[in-house]
Each structure stands twice: as C-alpha cells, then as structure tokens.
Enzyme design. Structure first.
Site, short mmCIF file in Angstrom:
data_model
loop_
_atom_site.label_atom_id
_atom_site.label_comp_id
_atom_site.label_asym_id
_atom_site.label_seq_id
_atom_site.Cartn_x
_atom_site.Cartn_y
_atom_site.Cartn_z
N HIS A 160 33.70 54.73 45.85
CA HIS A 160 35.06 53.97 46.20
C HIS A 160 34.82 52.09 46.64
O HIS A 160 35.56 51.85 48.11
CB HIS A 160 34.64 54.52 47.99
CG HIS A 160 34.29 56.25 48.19
ND1 HIS A 160 35.19 57.27 48.09
CD2 HIS A 160 33.25 57.00 47.70
CE1 HIS A 160 35.24 59.00 47.73
NE2 HIS A 160 33.83 58.32 48.11
N SER A 287 44.79 27.43 35.55
CA SER A 287 46.14 28.13 36.02
C SER A 287 47.27 26.61 35.40
O SER A 287 46.98 25.58 36.06
CB SER A 287 45.80 28.25 37.88
OG SER A 287 47.71 28.26 38.66
N LYS A 293 41.52 27.52 39.44
CA LYS A 293 41.34 28.48 39.02
C LYS A 293 40.57 28.27 37.63
O LYS A 293 40.89 27.89 37.17
CB LYS A 293 42.69 29.13 38.89
CG LYS A 293 43.55 29.61 40.24
CD LYS A 293 42.88 30.44 40.89
CE LYS A 293 42.97 31.82 40.57
NZ LYS A 293 44.82 32.42 40.59
N GLU A 300 41.64 41.15 31.70
CA GLU A 300 42.85 41.71 32.20
C GLU A 300 43.88 41.87 31.19
O GLU A 300 44.26 42.92 31.33
CB GLU A 300 43.52 40.01 33.19
CG GLU A 300 42.98 39.98 34.01
CD GLU A 300 43.45 38.85 35.25
OE1 GLU A 300 43.87 39.04 36.14
OE2 GLU A 300 43.25 38.14 34.60
#
Ligand code: ARG
Length: 468
Positions: A160, A287, A293, A300
């Site tokens: 979970h 970024s 970043k 992804e």
C-alpha cells in the site's frame, strides 16, 4: 501510370485502376516492407518446392533464385524502389522479380498472399521472440549486478506504499528478475506457437496442384527438435487466425508492465522524499525552467510506452473480434501494432539495462529508512508466538504496543519493560533483540525469503541461467 489495373497482379478483371485515394488508403507497403527479407526467404523456399515437385524447371528455379538474391541486395542497400500503387510488400517484390525474369510469373503457383503473409509474420515472430529474449537477458543481467552489489543492503519493503517489512535490495531486485524470467519463458512459448508453416493453405482451401508442404516447411525451418516438418493443420485457420499476434502483443504487454512497475519503484526511490538512489545523468534530463531538476525521464518513458504497448494489444483484440472466417482486409491492420510492440519493447529493455548499469544506491539513506523498528512489528508478533501466544493475540498485543508508542510520540524500542510486560507477560527480557535487522534476516532462510543465503543462492541461479 497505366489507366487500367494491369500493373497489379490481380488486375485481370479490372478495367480501371484504383482511385488515387483508394491507393493511399489501401496500401500497406509503407509498413510491411520491413517483412521483405522474410517474404524473399519464403519465396526462395516456395520456388524450391515448386521445382522439387516439377512445377518449375531447374532453369526457371535458377533464374528466380538469382533474381531474389539481387532483390535481397537492393533491399539491403536500401536501394529498392517501393511503389505505393503496388499495394504491399508481396506485390512489390513479385513485380520487381518479374522485371528480372519471366519465370517470376510462375512463382505464385499454389500460393496466395493470405498464406504468404501468414508465413512472413511467423518468420518475423520467431526472430522477434529470440531478439526480445536477448534484450531481456541484457536487462536482467543489469538488475542482477545491482542485486549482487547490494545483496544485503536493507531497505523497507512496501505494501500500500506504506513501509511494511525490511527487505534487501537483493531481494527486491530479484523479485523483478523472477518476473522478467517468466517473460523470457513466455516468448519461448510464442516462438513455439509460431513454428508452423502455413504455406500450402493457399487462400483458404489449399491447391489442386501437387504441393509438398513438408518440403517447404523444412526449407524454411518450421521443424521440431527432431527435424520433422511442423505444418498448420487447417487452411482456414492458418490464414484467418491472429492468436499468434495477440499472444505476441500480450507477451510484450506483460513484459512492458513488469518494466513499468520496476520503473515506478525507481521513480519513487529517486524522489527527494525517498532518496534511496542516484540515477545517472546520462539517462535523466533537466528542466528548461527549474535549474535544480534532474528528472527520471527514462523510467517515466518506459511507463508511458507501456500504455502504448498495451494499447497495441487492445487494438489487435478489437480488430479481430468481429471478423468472420477467414481473411478480411481488416487484417492488414494487424502489422503496425505488432511492429510497434516489438520496437518499443526492445527500446525499453535497452534503456532499462543502460540506466540500471549506472544506478547507485544511497546506502546510508536506505539503511536509515529500514532501521525503523515498526518494520519489525510482525517479527515481534512471531516472537510472542514462539513463546506460546496464539498469533491473533500476539498481533493484538503488538498492536497495543505500537499504539502506546504512537500516543507517546516515541519509538517502539523506547517503551519501558514495565509498560511492555503490562501489555503481555511475554514481552520481557529479550524482546528487544527482535529489532536487530541482522537477526531478522538470518531468521528468513527458507526459499523465497530475504535471508542472505537465500539471496546468494538465487543470485547464483540467475547467474548460471544468464551465462548459458
Ligand atoms: N497486404 C495484405 C495483408 O497484409 C496481404 C494479404 C492480402 N490478401 C488479400 N486477400 N487481399 O493483409
């Protein structure tokens, strides 16, 4: 271009050529030209069979073989003039062969594009499965290196997405390797199902000519371990069914889903909140706005491409579901999703391998997270069970202990002996030893558990499997 349809092989009964729009709409050569090498291989085999049964002379066979070798060369050099108006790879190649030898007019004897394309695709699937297996082995090897390097490094295991029990990076990585190992087996099954030769099925009902199906199956490598020919058993099934396409796309989807879940683990571990790993600069990006970043794009994209691969499977399932037997032109649409599954999954596997090879675990951060005593609450319940308490009562007692620690804002191990024994008479003396992580792992030495000996046995197992 001629006004009539004589330039296409089916043009005999047509007095007008297809509308320009229909040509663009109906062509498949833009994507099925990648089957050219299989199509030519199939034609070489078919021609050999025709000669074998006396439907081609030796001279004609020689001319066809010579012409096909030249075509192979042109295609290899990317020097072949593909023509949209010739619809598909089969008619482009047949037409080009016709320009080299008149014997080409006999090549399609006893053959239909229906069994021809089914054969091409089966040859493609056999290669695709073994190439994907090689790519899988590469990714598994990279995961195995991580599993070995960090075999005993403890991290929290999650259910979970809540900290559940301590595991090791070795145990966690092996979990992914086991899944990819099953994917590897699945591609063997798909390749085995692909190993049946459809040639001789014709359009649906075979041929009146004396074709030798065994002969061509052997020439094209559709054989079992003993070298016996493997043939499709029903001509209608052979040209109409696409379960092989579905199986292949399904095996690709399951593998992609495994990679996607692995990616998700890495994305989470790479977040500032977890901070368990450092990903290589070479597989991450920055970024355009926020200078600090470093984004886990490789993982992804694997996650994103998994959607695309599963979409391809859905595409095929829906395309086939309502089709009456046998061949319908809808089936021309079966190739782009299959090719896309193959291309994208191959890429994903290479990227996972590349990124994994340079991924570094932040050992202190991992150990700190795994040292939370709450992760061993279940071990404490086991301890009480070993003292004779029924599990349900043990679970309850530890639950009370956790509640007490929580209400006091302290860690489980900071609870005094008096308070502990107040909850259960068995919570005395050595109960704190349970919180020793080394002890916790050493008590987990049954198959499938994260004990150090289990992990190293499984690492050795996969090392020997992958080195075969
Ligand atoms: N390009 C076609 C396909 O891939 C080849 C089969 C054509 N067969 C036919 N009966 N029109 O489906």
């Amino acid at each position: 271009m001629p006004k009539d349809a004589k330039h296409v092989s089916w043009g005999g009964r047509f007095s007008a050529q297809p509308d320009a729009l229909m040509q663009v709409f109906g062509e498949s050569v833009s994507f099925d030209k990648r089957l050219a090498s299989y199509d030519l291989k199939g034609s070489l085999g078919h021609a050999a069979m025709l000669a074998h049964v006396g439907l081609l002379s030796t001279e004609e066979l020689k001319e066809i073989e010579k012409g096909i070798l030249e075509l192979q060369e042109e295609i290899y050099k990317d020097d072949f003039p593909w023509k949209l108006e010739l619809e598909d790879v089969h008619m482009n190649l047949e037409q080009a062969l016709r320009e080299k030898t008149k014997a080409a007019d006999k090549l399609h004897t006893g053959r239909s594009r229906n069994d021809q394309v089914a054969t091409d695709m089966r040859l493609f699937f056999k290669d695709a499965c073994s190439n994907l297996q090689l790519s899988l082995e590469g990714a598994m090897q990279a995961l195995l290196s991580i599993a070995e390097k960090y075999a005993t490094l403890s991290i929290p295991g999650y259910t979970h997405l809540q900290r559940a029990q301590p595991v090791t990076v070795g145990h966690h990585m092996l979990a992914h390797i086991e899944a990819l190992g099953r994917d590897h087996e699945r591609f063997s099954v798909v390749a085995k199902h692909a190993n049946a030769c459809p040639l001789g099925s014709g359009a649906i009902a075979g041929s009146t000519l004396p074709l030798d199906r065994e002969y061509i199956a052997k020439v094209l490598g559709f054989v079992d371990h003993e070298g016996n020919a493997c043939l499709t058993a029903n001509g209608m099934d052979a040209v109409a069914d696409r379960d092989l396409f579905l199986e292949f796309a399904s095996a690709c989807s399951i593998t992609a889903i495994h990679l996607s879940r692995l990616s998700e683990d890495l994305i989470i571990w790479n977040s500032s909140e977890f901070d368990f790993v450092s990903l290589p600069d070479s597989f991450t990006t920055g970024s355009s706005l926020m200078p600090q970043k470093k984004n886990p794009d490789c993982y992804e994209l694997v996650r994103g491409k998994t959607g695309r691969i599963v979409g391809n499977l859905t595409n095929l399932l829906v395309a086939v579901k309502g089709l009456p037997l046998t061949y319908n032109r809808d089936l021309q649409e079966d190739k782009p999703p299959v090719f896309d599954c193959y291309d994208q999954l191959s890429l994903c596997l290479s990227v996972v391998k590349g990124c994994m090879e340079e991924t570094v675990f932040k050992e202190e951060k991992c150990e700190l997270a795994a040292s939370d005593p709450l992760l061993l609450a279940t071990d404490l319940a086991d301890f009480l069970v070993s003292k004779g308490l029924p599990f349900r009562q043990a679970h309850h007692a530890v639950g009370q202990l956790v509640g007490l620690a929580d209400s006091k804002g302290i860690s489980l191990t900071e609870i005094s002996n008096e308070e502990a024994s107040g909850i259960s008479e068995f919570l005395t003396g050595e109960w704190r030893e349970v919180f020793d992580l080394k002890r916790a792992f050493s008590m987990r030495e049954k198959p499938g558990m994260p004990g150090p000996r289990q992990i190293s046995t499984r690492i050795d197992h996969w090392k020997s499997v992958l080195s075969d």
